[in-house]
Enzyme design. Structure first.
Site, mmCIF file in Angstrom:
data_model
loop_
_atom_site.group_PDB
_atom_site.id
_atom_site.type_symbol
_atom_site.label_atom_id
_atom_site.label_comp_id
_atom_site.label_asym_id
_atom_site.label_seq_id
_atom_site.Cartn_x
_atom_site.Cartn_y
_atom_site.Cartn_z
ATOM 1 N N CYS A 1 25.273 37.634 -42.642
ATOM 2 C CA CYS A 1 24.776 38.648 -43.363
ATOM 3 C C CYS A 1 23.455 38.226 -43.866
ATOM 4 O O CYS A 1 22.595 39.043 -44.107
ATOM 5 C CB CYS A 1 25.629 38.898 -44.791
ATOM 6 N N GLU B 1 28.382 43.323 -51.677
ATOM 7 C CA GLU B 1 27.471 42.749 -50.727
ATOM 8 C C GLU B 1 27.421 43.471 -49.379
ATOM 9 O O GLU B 1 28.423 43.529 -48.911
ATOM 10 C CB GLU B 1 27.868 41.132 -50.641
HETATM 11 P P1 NDP Z 1 33.506 46.825 -43.140
HETATM 12 O O1 NDP Z 1 32.813 47.670 -44.233
HETATM 13 O O2 NDP Z 1 33.910 47.840 -41.870
HETATM 14 O O3 NDP Z 1 34.738 46.217 -43.594
HETATM 15 C C1 NDP Z 1 34.496 45.149 -44.713
HETATM 16 C C2 NDP Z 1 35.790 45.037 -45.269
HETATM 17 O O4 NDP Z 1 36.310 46.305 -45.980
HETATM 18 C C3 NDP Z 1 37.054 44.702 -44.667
HETATM 19 O O5 NDP Z 1 37.859 43.741 -45.084
HETATM 20 C C4 NDP Z 1 37.735 46.019 -44.205
HETATM 21 O O6 NDP Z 1 39.320 45.847 -44.252
HETATM 22 C C5 NDP Z 1 37.642 46.464 -45.602
HETATM 23 N N1 NDP Z 1 37.792 48.119 -45.756
HETATM 24 C C6 NDP Z 1 37.289 48.949 -44.935
HETATM 25 N N2 NDP Z 1 37.972 50.050 -45.327
HETATM 26 C C7 NDP Z 1 38.538 50.053 -46.502
HETATM 27 C C8 NDP Z 1 39.230 50.669 -47.416
HETATM 28 N N3 NDP Z 1 39.193 52.010 -46.949
HETATM 29 N N4 NDP Z 1 39.830 50.260 -48.524
HETATM 30 C C9 NDP Z 1 39.822 48.960 -48.716
HETATM 31 N N5 NDP Z 1 39.197 48.131 -47.972
HETATM 32 C C10 NDP Z 1 38.568 48.634 -46.796
HETATM 33 O O7 NDP Z 1 32.450 45.745 -42.628
HETATM 34 P P2 NDP Z 1 32.686 44.976 -41.044
HETATM 35 O O8 NDP Z 1 34.060 44.444 -41.210
HETATM 36 O O9 NDP Z 1 32.302 45.748 -40.214
HETATM 37 O O10 NDP Z 1 31.685 43.983 -41.396
HETATM 38 C C11 NDP Z 1 30.455 43.866 -41.047
HETATM 39 C C12 NDP Z 1 29.516 44.440 -41.930
HETATM 40 O O11 NDP Z 1 29.718 43.630 -42.910
HETATM 41 C C13 NDP Z 1 28.145 44.169 -41.443
HETATM 42 O O12 NDP Z 1 27.355 45.402 -41.640
HETATM 43 C C14 NDP Z 1 27.202 43.046 -42.463
HETATM 44 O O13 NDP Z 1 26.088 43.612 -42.776
HETATM 45 C C15 NDP Z 1 28.057 43.278 -43.855
HETATM 46 N N6 NDP Z 1 28.163 42.059 -44.200
HETATM 47 C C16 NDP Z 1 27.510 41.783 -45.355
HETATM 48 C C17 NDP Z 1 27.704 40.335 -46.000
HETATM 49 C C18 NDP Z 1 27.068 39.983 -47.172
HETATM 50 O O14 NDP Z 1 27.194 39.229 -47.926
HETATM 51 N N7 NDP Z 1 26.062 40.886 -47.559
HETATM 52 C C19 NDP Z 1 28.219 39.230 -45.338
HETATM 53 C C20 NDP Z 1 29.100 39.698 -44.448
HETATM 54 C C21 NDP Z 1 28.977 40.934 -43.769
HETATM 55 P P3 NDP Z 1 39.824 45.875 -42.497
HETATM 56 O O15 NDP Z 1 39.097 44.887 -41.847
HETATM 57 O O16 NDP Z 1 41.229 45.763 -42.593
HETATM 58 O O17 NDP Z 1 39.145 47.325 -42.010
#
Ligand code: NDP
Length: 682
Positions: free
Chosen positions: A294, A255
């Site tokens: 989102c 997502e």
């Molecule tokens: P990120 O992609 O930076 O992070 C999302 C998740 O991935 C976090 O839990 C993060 O952990 C984890 N993550 C990052 N790098 C790694 C890795 N190398 N290995 C494992 N896990 C990893 O997104 P954001 O937190 O910035 O969220 C915002 C974004 O999410 C927006 O662009 C939004 O559009 C999208 N979003 C989409 C939704 C949907 O349902 N489609 C819902 C909500 C948001 P950590 O925090 O520890 O870095």
């Protein structure tokens, strides 16, 4: 306070400094997240072994009850979660969606399990197919919990709902999970998770939690495991292409970000209810959760002659939204999740400015907070006057209270603009013109996971553009990640292995616990209706005496039912029809069948509970003799409310044949049957 991780059935602290987590309103430190030193490979194995064994051996029905018990337990403690949620910048309304929306998902899935899922650890999917001419080889499909662990990686915006909506389907399917919330708001996920463990409701190994960096977690994924990712498209793509995931049979659901749109219909001029609904909907979607949703509306698609009106009304409406400390009663919009997120949104705003015009920046004094310490951002409205040439509004997602207004000429242009988002979670149309709606909706379908239509007819009961519902699909194609979550029972399929089962009717009956045509029937002196629920066995059968249908039966049934359809009443009207003579009513055949198979004597059968399938294959005329075979087909361990009599539903196969052994009618009838005791063995 260092957040402990829950792995291997124990609460364990990381062994380094970790990451400091801050209150997004005051800037004060709230907690530290740290996963250093954890043996994540072991944690995954623990889930795969003990968690899987415990969950997969439970029935769907029991797992559904478990979700309900958990939801009730958490609901009692909700105040604690609200108190923590304010620190993430969420207002009370934002927190309600996150917290109680999450519990609601558990309740919905427990209800679905009760109504629609079997009391077995596997689930028979679809009808049985006859695979050979004589019916000695049949085939069907069963769904069993995929053997492995599911890892959920969540975004920071819905720390509770994000975790619970994924757990609702994985737990119900019987698959253990390891939860990794986004680090900035993981202290809230942690609080709810801690109570789930404390409740003792879940079997050992069912869920684990790590707060902080994922470390080498995903490098240890194996065949049979799955990953549910919510976050940015760039992280999602990176994780999906990791060798441990792409080279093993690991299912990956994504997502990602989404430039959702809302279209104002050509008919929805100022003064119409739809115009007002549109302004309200866009304002809410821009400001709820400070736009960190989102599903938020990022592109506002408006008839070109109404751009000025929408701009004026929307900015006036945004001016009314009080921004500030979520603990204040006046506050309608809180803060972003943190300073880092604030910086990211600012960068995206600068990008948007390169092609489009910032026409509104609703900066105002904050209530009980300040811009210095908190991650507060005022709502910002852009105008893209040439949305077919200036692409930035269709490419850049500013994950905050930011949206762009753009004009269109006709329905084709509106749909074309909607599609420029290259795949969205949701698009809405606000209009009272069904032709416009139909034309636009189906054209947008290919690039949208959900289309939400709002107008004066459904406004009062509408749930809103931005609310994913447990019984409806959440996800979207293309840029939105191509994933699918929830969608009622469809959401379970991601966690289930589908297996075709082929064999004789007796074999399929033994495996599925559902009587299959051609399998052995068990005839006995005791009428099957004289057996309690526990004693009814699949295949218990009865052959009735015959009944010869008469002209008087047909006439009388017509009079009693008032069904005077010509084929039952007028022999002169049958030329060109499929009947040679006046034919008996189908409902009469079914009623006469019941007359033959019921046992009149008071017994464990409490009531007629319904009819699932009924087909009439051959006409029955006066003079024909019908006989009925009644066979216990399936038992469903669910009772009905009222009178408090412990009971279950038995489904009976009813086959009606004529004197030539031709099948004239087949139906499945349901009876409510009393239990000897509330507890029945499987
Ligand atoms: P990120 O992609 O930076 O992070 C999302 C998740 O991935 C976090 O839990 C993060 O952990 C984890 N993550 C990052 N790098 C790694 C890795 N190398 N290995 C494992 N896990 C990893 O997104 P954001 O937190 O910035 O969220 C915002 C974004 O999410 C927006 O662009 C939004 O559009 C999208 N979003 C989409 C939704 C949907 O349902 N489609 C819902 C909500 C948001 P950590 O925090 O520890 O870095």
């Amino acid at each position: 306070m260092k957040l402990k991780n829950y792995i291997h059935g124990e609460w364990i602290e990381g062994n380094s400094e970790g990451t400091k987590l801050y209150n997004s309103v005051s800037g004060e430190q709230v907690a530290i997240a740290d996963t250093s030193g954890l043996n994540l490979a072991d944690a995954l194995n623990y889930g795969r072994d003990l968690g899987y064994k415990n969950l997969s051996s439970m029935t769907f029905y029991d797992r559904g009850q478990m979700l309900k018990n958990l939801a009730l337990y958490l609901l009692e403690r909700k105040k604690k979660y609200y108190d923590i949620s304010y620190k993430t910048g969420a207002t009370h309304a934002d927190s309600w969606v996150d917290i109680e929306g999450g519990f609601g998902t558990f309740f919905t899935y427990s209800g679905l399990a009760k109504k629609m899922l079997p009391n077995t650890p596997f689930w028979v999917d679809g009808d049985t197919q006859k695979l050979s001419a004589n019916g000695t080889l049949l085939g069907t499909h069963i769904l069993t919990p995929s053997e492995g662990i599911s890892v959920q990686i969540n975004a920071y915006n819905f720390p509770v709902w994000g975790m619970l909506e994924k757990l609702s389907t994985s737990l119900l399917a019987g698959v253990p999970s390891l939860v990794k919330p986004a680090t900035p708001t993981s202290y809230l996920s942690h609080a709810v998770f801690e109570d789930m463990i404390e409740s003792g409701i879940l079997p050992e190994g069912a869920i684990q939690l790590i707060c902080g960096s994922a470390g080498n977690l995903l490098e240890n994924m194996q065949d049979g495991d799955s990953v549910l990712f919510t976050g940015s498209a760039s992280t999602g793509k990176k994780l999906k292409s990791m060798p441990s995931i792409s080279k093993n049979a690991v299912r990956f659901n994504m997502e990602a970000d989404s430039l959702n749109c809302s279209i104002l219909g050509l008919d929805a001029k100022p003064g119409t209810p739809e115009f007002d609904l549109f302004i309200k909907e866009v304002r809410n979607e821009m400001t709820t959760k400070a736009g960190q949703k989102c599903t938020a509306i990022r592109r506002i698609i408006v008839p070109e002659n109404l751009i000025g009106d929408v701009k004026n009304s929307l900015t006036k409406s945004l001016d009314q939204v009080k921004i500030g400390n979520p603990l204040s009663r006046e506050t309608r919009m809180g803060a972003l999740a943190g300073k880092d997120q604030y910086k990211e949104v600012l960068e995206k705003i600068e990008l948007l400015k390169t092609e489009t015009e910032l026409i509104y920046d609703g900066k105002q004094d904050l209530i009980d907070a300040d811009y210095e310490n908190g991650a507060f951002m005022s709502p910002k409205l852009f105008l893209n006057d040439s949305p077919f040439t200036k692409n930035i509004s269709h490419n850049v997602e500013a994950f905050g209270p930011v949206s762009t207004l753009m004009p269109y000429k006709d329905a084709d242009e509106a749909a074309a603009l909607a599609k420029r988002g290259k795949g969205s979670l949701v698009g809405s149309i606000i209009s009272h013109d069904n032709d416009f709606i139909a034309k636009t909706a189906w054209k947008m379908g290919t690039t949208h996971g959900r289309i939400y239509v709002l107008n004066r007819d459904n406004a009062k009961e509408s749930t809103g553009h931005g609310s994913p519902l447990p019984t409806m699909m959440h996800g979207g194609p293309g840029r939105a990640g191509g994933g699918e979550e929830m969608g009622g029972l469809n959401g379970l399929h991601f966690f289930l292995q589908k297996t075709a089962i082929q064999g004789s009717p007796d074999v399929l009956t033994a495996i599925t616990k559902i009587y299959q045509t051609g399998a052995e029937k068990k005839y006995a002196d005791l009428h099957p209706f004289q057996k309690f629920f526990e004693d009814v066995e699949i295949g218990d059968a009865l052959e009735t005496a015959g009944r010869t249908v008469t002209e008087a039966d047909i006439v009388n049934f017509g009079n009693v039912s008032w069904d005077h359809f010509y084929a039952h009443t007028d022999a002169t009207s049958l030329t060109g029809t499929i009947f040679d003579k006046t034919v008996a009513h189908g409902y009469f055949i079914l009623s006469a069948a019941a007359g033959l198979f019921v046992s009149g004597k008071k017994g464990p059968v409490i009531a007629n509970y319904g009819l699932e399938n009924c087909s009439f294959f051959k006409p029955v005329y006066a003079g024909d003799t019908i006989t009925v075979y009644l066979t216990a087909k399936e038992k469903v361990n669910k009772g009905v409310k009222g009178r408090n009599i412990p009971s279950g539903v038995v489904k009976w196969l009813v086959e009606v044949i004529n004197q030539r052994d031709e099948v004239v009618c087949v139906a499945t009838i349901l009876t409510l049957v009393a239990k000897k005791s509330v507890f029945i063995p499987l």
